[in-house]
Enzyme design. Structure first.
Site, mmCIF file in Angstrom:
data_model
loop_
_atom_site.group_PDB
_atom_site.id
_atom_site.type_symbol
_atom_site.label_atom_id
_atom_site.label_comp_id
_atom_site.label_asym_id
_atom_site.label_seq_id
_atom_site.Cartn_x
_atom_site.Cartn_y
_atom_site.Cartn_z
ATOM 1 N N GLU A 115 0.841 -1.203 0.000
ATOM 2 C CA GLU A 115 0.000 0.000 0.000
ATOM 3 C C GLU A 115 0.877 1.254 0.000
ATOM 4 O O GLU A 115 1.847 1.331 0.755
ATOM 5 C CB GLU A 115 -0.892 0.020 1.256
ATOM 6 C CG GLU A 115 -1.925 -1.076 1.253
ATOM 7 C CD GLU A 115 -2.844 -1.021 2.480
ATOM 8 O OE1 GLU A 115 -2.774 -0.055 3.265
ATOM 9 O OE2 GLU A 115 -3.632 -1.968 2.641
ATOM 10 N N GLU A 182 -8.441 1.782 -4.599
ATOM 11 C CA GLU A 182 -9.506 1.493 -3.631
ATOM 12 C C GLU A 182 -10.261 2.761 -3.247
ATOM 13 O O GLU A 182 -9.642 3.772 -2.848
ATOM 14 C CB GLU A 182 -8.920 0.823 -2.374
ATOM 15 C CG GLU A 182 -10.015 0.499 -1.347
ATOM 16 C CD GLU A 182 -9.635 -0.518 -0.288
ATOM 17 O OE1 GLU A 182 -8.521 -1.074 -0.324
ATOM 18 O OE2 GLU A 182 -10.482 -0.760 0.595
HETATM 19 O O1 KIV Z 1 -6.726 -6.798 1.807
HETATM 20 C C1 KIV Z 1 -7.481 -6.803 0.819
HETATM 21 O O2 KIV Z 1 -8.419 -7.616 0.727
HETATM 22 C C2 KIV Z 1 -7.258 -5.819 -0.213
HETATM 23 C C3 KIV Z 1 -8.289 -5.693 -1.296
HETATM 24 C C4 KIV Z 1 -9.491 -5.054 -0.758
HETATM 25 C C5 KIV Z 1 -7.767 -4.992 -2.481
HETATM 26 O O3 KIV Z 1 -6.284 -5.133 -0.191
#
Ligand code: KIV
Length: 264
Positions: A115, A182
């Site tokens: 991220e 997201e």
């Molecule tokens: O952790 C997760 O499930 C994610 C998705 C929502 C992209 O990062």
């Protein structure tokens, strides 16, 4: 044969939608694999849906490794992407490389996901340099929930918009082969998708991304609490599973189960 990042790039070049789903264990991974998802993400969302935490923040490398191994055993064709958990890549580049390496080498995943935008671009580049494919993730980045102050739609102001475009470009330049968007406003997600040359995989970011990803618990109606605007629920397992379990409990308590047919 298992798909790799070249297959994902080919799908993108051919204009095919790239549909992805999360899975956290052998059973659900084999089900997702059997219907042909090209990508299965072992998301750190397992913190909430599998481990019962209230965010992804407490998830550890050990948690991820157990679940990644289980998913890899269950899915034979899908490309398996493992989330790098909070603080496994933020503090130090050499830690980031060795943790990414563990998810590939010990876990058996083919790719990792991190991220962040410009701030982690250098880390992404170093991981990619080691031969580990990286998927980026910008917009709402749940590991930073304490800083973001909640799970909110991103990219509303002009400043946020510019920052998200710069983040996407930085992650692309660092060598990522795809990027999750997201909870980004649809028009901005579309603009980002046009501005970069790697696939964007959206969740809550509208129809114009290169593909979509959903948390499997949301799709199957297994999540606790209210459903999300950005999800579509195809089953209601929170209703039908307790119904089935209640019936088994009743039959077992009454002596109706097992019958002579179910006995040896
Ligand atoms: O952790 C997760 O499930 C994610 C998705 C929502 C992209 O990062």
């Amino acid at each position: 044969m298992r798909l790799n990042i070249n297959n994902i790039s080919e799908m993108y070049k051919n204009g095919e939608k790239i549909s992805a789903i999360t899975a956290y264990d052998f059973t659900f991974a084999s089900l997702a694999d059997s219907v042909g998802f090209p990508i299965i993400l072992v998301g750190d969302s397992l913190g909430q849906v599998a481990l019962g935490y209230d965010s992804t923040v407490p998830v550890t490398m050990s948690d991820m490794l157990i679940h990644v191994k289980s998913v890899v055993r269950g899915a034979k064709r899908s490309l398996i992407i493992a989330d790098m958990p909070f603080m496994s890549y933020q503090s130090d580049i050499s830690d980031a490389i060795s943790n990414a390496g563990r998810l590939i080498k010990e876990g058996g995943a083919q790719s990792v996901k991190l991220e962040g935008g410009e701030k982690i671009a250098n880390t992404v580049a170093k991981i990619v340099d080691c031969g580990i494919p990286v998927m980026g993730h910008i917009g709402l980045t749940p590991q930073s929930v304490n800083q973001l102050g909640g799970y909110k739609v991103q990219g509303k102001s002009e400043k946020e918009k510019e920052k998200l475009i710069a983040d996407a470009k930085a992650i692309e330049s660092a060598g990522a082969y795809s990027i999750v968007l997201e909870l980004i406003k649809s028009d901005l997600a579309e603009e980002i998708t046009k501005e970069i040359s790697i696939p964007t995989i959206g969740i809550g970011s509208g129809p114009n991304c290169s593909g979509q990803i959903q948390v499997i618990h949301d799709v199957l109606g297994l999540s606790l609490g209210e459903s999300y605007k950005h999800s579509r629920q195809y089953l209601d397992l929170r209703k039908s599973v307790p119904e089935a379990l209640k019936q088994y409990l009743k039959d077992s308590n009454s002596g109706d189960f097992p019958s002579s047919k179910e006995s040896f």
